[in-house]
Design a protein around this motif. Structure first.
Motif, mmCIF file in Angstrom:
data_model
loop_
_atom_site.group_PDB
_atom_site.id
_atom_site.type_symbol
_atom_site.label_atom_id
_atom_site.label_comp_id
_atom_site.label_asym_id
_atom_site.label_seq_id
_atom_site.Cartn_x
_atom_site.Cartn_y
_atom_site.Cartn_z
ATOM 1 N N GLU A 196 35.097 41.931 54.442
ATOM 2 C CA GLU A 196 36.118 42.972 54.652
ATOM 3 C C GLU A 196 36.589 42.992 56.098
ATOM 4 O O GLU A 196 37.782 43.200 56.381
ATOM 5 C CB GLU A 196 35.545 44.329 54.254
ATOM 6 C CG GLU A 196 35.322 44.489 52.752
ATOM 7 C CD GLU A 196 34.797 45.862 52.397
ATOM 8 O OE1 GLU A 196 34.674 46.685 53.318
ATOM 9 O OE2 GLU A 196 34.516 46.101 51.209
ATOM 10 N N THR A 197 35.653 42.764 57.029
ATOM 11 C CA THR A 197 36.043 42.756 58.444
ATOM 12 C C THR A 197 36.947 41.564 58.751
ATOM 13 O O THR A 197 37.950 41.689 59.483
ATOM 14 C CB THR A 197 34.797 42.706 59.326
ATOM 15 O OG1 THR A 197 33.952 43.812 59.024
ATOM 16 C CG2 THR A 197 35.174 42.757 60.802
ATOM 17 N N GLN A 198 36.617 40.396 58.180
ATOM 18 C CA GLN A 198 37.465 39.215 58.399
ATOM 19 C C GLN A 198 38.859 39.422 57.806
ATOM 20 O O GLN A 198 39.871 39.033 58.416
ATOM 21 C CB GLN A 198 36.805 37.986 57.771
ATOM 22 C CG GLN A 198 35.589 37.497 58.536
ATOM 23 C CD GLN A 198 34.898 36.342 57.844
ATOM 24 O OE1 GLN A 198 35.091 36.135 56.631
ATOM 25 N NE2 GLN A 198 34.093 35.581 58.587
ATOM 26 N N VAL A 199 38.908 40.015 56.622
ATOM 27 C CA VAL A 199 40.219 40.276 55.994
ATOM 28 C C VAL A 199 41.017 41.256 56.839
ATOM 29 O O VAL A 199 42.230 41.086 57.059
ATOM 30 C CB VAL A 199 40.033 40.801 54.567
ATOM 31 C CG1 VAL A 199 41.372 41.291 53.999
ATOM 32 C CG2 VAL A 199 39.447 39.722 53.677
ATOM 33 N N ALA A 200 40.333 42.293 57.338
ATOM 34 C CA ALA A 200 41.048 43.300 58.133
ATOM 35 C C ALA A 200 41.595 42.707 59.429
ATOM 36 O O ALA A 200 42.657 43.117 59.916
ATOM 37 C CB ALA A 200 40.110 44.460 58.441
ATOM 38 N N LEU A 201 40.887 41.712 59.951
ATOM 39 C CA LEU A 201 41.311 41.121 61.221
ATOM 40 C C LEU A 201 42.256 39.939 61.043
ATOM 41 O O LEU A 201 42.741 39.366 62.017
ATOM 42 C CB LEU A 201 40.077 40.664 62.012
ATOM 43 C CG LEU A 201 39.123 41.773 62.476
ATOM 44 C CD1 LEU A 201 37.896 41.159 63.141
ATOM 45 C CD2 LEU A 201 39.825 42.740 63.418
ATOM 46 N N SER A 202 42.477 39.550 59.785
ATOM 47 C CA SER A 202 43.328 38.371 59.547
ATOM 48 C C SER A 202 44.797 38.617 59.895
ATOM 49 O O SER A 202 45.531 37.671 60.155
ATOM 50 C CB SER A 202 43.196 37.923 58.086
ATOM 51 O OG SER A 202 43.657 38.954 57.223
#
Length: 464
Positions: free
Chosen positions: A261-267
């Protein structure tokens, strides 16, 4: 090296053998020495009495100076050149005296008619003497006759015997040490084999066991106890492996969710509300991680023997009812009902927070594995020394092999089964129930019969 020698069983046995042999040889030697000493002394006295009687018979029947000269000649003949046997005759009349060194020996202490010891100048050993006073006869006044026998053979024999006994005892102790070492080493060979076998064990070979039938009776109990320890160690190692795998699995899922979720949010760029949603989701996963870690720490303290301390006398049914009230909204949403039956007056010493936590886990488990509209029954049963709390709910039968493992950590009958009713579990709930029961001096149990699954625990207490 010194510590190894000191702690060696073989060396200890050899030292004990040597000490025992030394004591035995010393006692035997002391007894033999006393016997030999007594026999030598008796033999010497017998010879002394025989010689004295012969001289006494000859001297006592001589009462004139003419015949006395022949007595003196006879005594000179009977006196050996080496002085091993000596004769002394003391008299107030110088004509009826005999012997060397009379002036020096005239006043020596003696007991008439008894034996004694007399030391003479120039001799290493004393003379063994026998003295008697003979009555007057004809012209001869009363005389004192003393016969002395040299004690050198007596003392030399004792000295030789003592030296031989000491030498033989030393050789005997040495032989006992040598044979004792060989006997102890041979006798402890099975123990060494056990030790060698134990040293070969590793986590990969914990299933191996010692052959008890080939061991002596004295070691069979030790081998059986050792095999029992291996059984427990093997089970504990398997549980530890399973526990580590389960911990990794349980922690991996929330961590993967957090990372994903953190990677998606930062994408890409996101708005504040979107980041807030991501943080809220991450917070739920973090809370799940915290719950797992706290439960694991609790179980670890329980395994270390921690017991319930903040105990208070409580009515069990009242504590059960308070816990049920806490689930009121969850029960209403699921259309379920709960009844509390049994001994409503049962009392026990409990740590209230731990008791409610255990019952909460049981209710969560019952609700999670019951269909909507189900009825859950809580039964309280009291005996003289314990109180039993059992939670029953309708459900599919559970096989006996699963019942035995329900209280294992992270154990699930169906790993694919999903949580329901909004209650999330991570496989530690029933393990905590068992730990809390143990902290109260009780235990946990589970049964599945007639379409009902019953899981509960006991605590110390009983009827009021």
């Amino acid at each position: 090296m010194k510590s190894s020698v000191k702690n060696s069983i073989i060396n200890r046995l050899v030292l004990m053998f040597a000490a025992s042999a030394l004591v035995i040889f010393s006692l035997i030697g002391a007894v033999l020495y006393a016997v030999v000493k007594g026999e030598l002394l008796r033999h010497e006295r017998d010879g002394l009495y025989t010689t004295f009687n012969d001289i006494q018979y000859m001297v006592s029947h001589v009462g004139t100076t003419d015949r006395w000269a022949r007595v003196q000649t006879k005594l000179d003949t009977l006196t050996p050149a080496d002085g091993k046997v000596r004769f002394w005759i003391f008299s107030d009349d110088p004509r009826f005296t005999y012997g060397k060194d009379l002036a020096d020996l005239h006043d020596f202490d003696y007991d008439p008619g008894d034996v004694g010891r007399l030391r003479i100048k120039g001799k290493e050993f004393p003379m063994h003497t026998l003295t008697k006073v003979l009555p007057a006869f004809e012209d001869r006044p009363p005389i004192r006759l003393t016969v002395g026998v040299d004690t050198e053979p007596y003392y030399e024999t004792l000295r030789t015997f003592l030296g031989a006994m000491i030498g033989l005892s030393a050789i005997g102790v040495l032989l006992v040490i040598l044979f004792g070492y060989w006997i102890a080493k041979a006798g402890l060979q099975p123990l060494k084999k056990m030790s060698d076998k134990a040293q070969t064990l590793s986590p990969k070979t914990l299933s191996e066991r010692l052959a008890v039938s080939a061991l002596p009776n004295e070691l069979s109990d030790l081998a059986q106890a050792f095999n029992g320890a291996l059984d427990r160690m093997e089970n504990a190692y398997k549980q530890l492996e399973a526990f580590n795998a389960d911990v990794a699995h349980e922690l991996r899922t929330p961590l993967a969710n957090l990372i994903g979720e953190t990677q998606v949010a930062l994408s890409r760029e996101r708005s504040a509300p979107e980041f807030e949603m991501v943080l809220q989701s991450n917070l739920e996963e973090l809370d799940r991680l915290r719950s797992i870690i706290n439960d694991m720490l609790f179980l670890a303290r329980s395994d270390q023997g921690e017991a319930a301390t903040s105990l208070s006398h409580a009515v069990i049914s009242e504590e059960v009812q308070k816990t049920v009230d806490f689930f009121e909204f969850v029960l209403d949403d699921s259309g379920m009902s709960v009844s509390v039956n049994g001994d409503t007056k049962a009392r026990a010493m409990i740590e209230t927070a731990l008791f409610r936590r255990a019952l909460t886990n049981l209710l969560q488990n019952a609700i999670q594995h019951s269909s909507a509209g189900a009825h859950i029954n809580i039964e309280i049963h009291a005996t003289n020394d314990a109180v039993q709390v059992a939670v029953s709910n309708p459900g599919a039968p559970i096989a006996p092999q699963h019942l035995q493992r329900l209280f294992d950590r992270f154990y699930r009958i169906d790993s694919a089964r999903q949580d329901r009713n909004g209650i999330h579990g991570h496989g530690l709930g029933l393990a905590i129930v068992k730990a809390i029961a143990r902290m109260h001096g009780g235990g946990a149990f589970a049964a599945s019969t007639g379409g009902q699954t019953t899981i509960g625990f006991t605590i110390g207490g009983g009827r009021p």
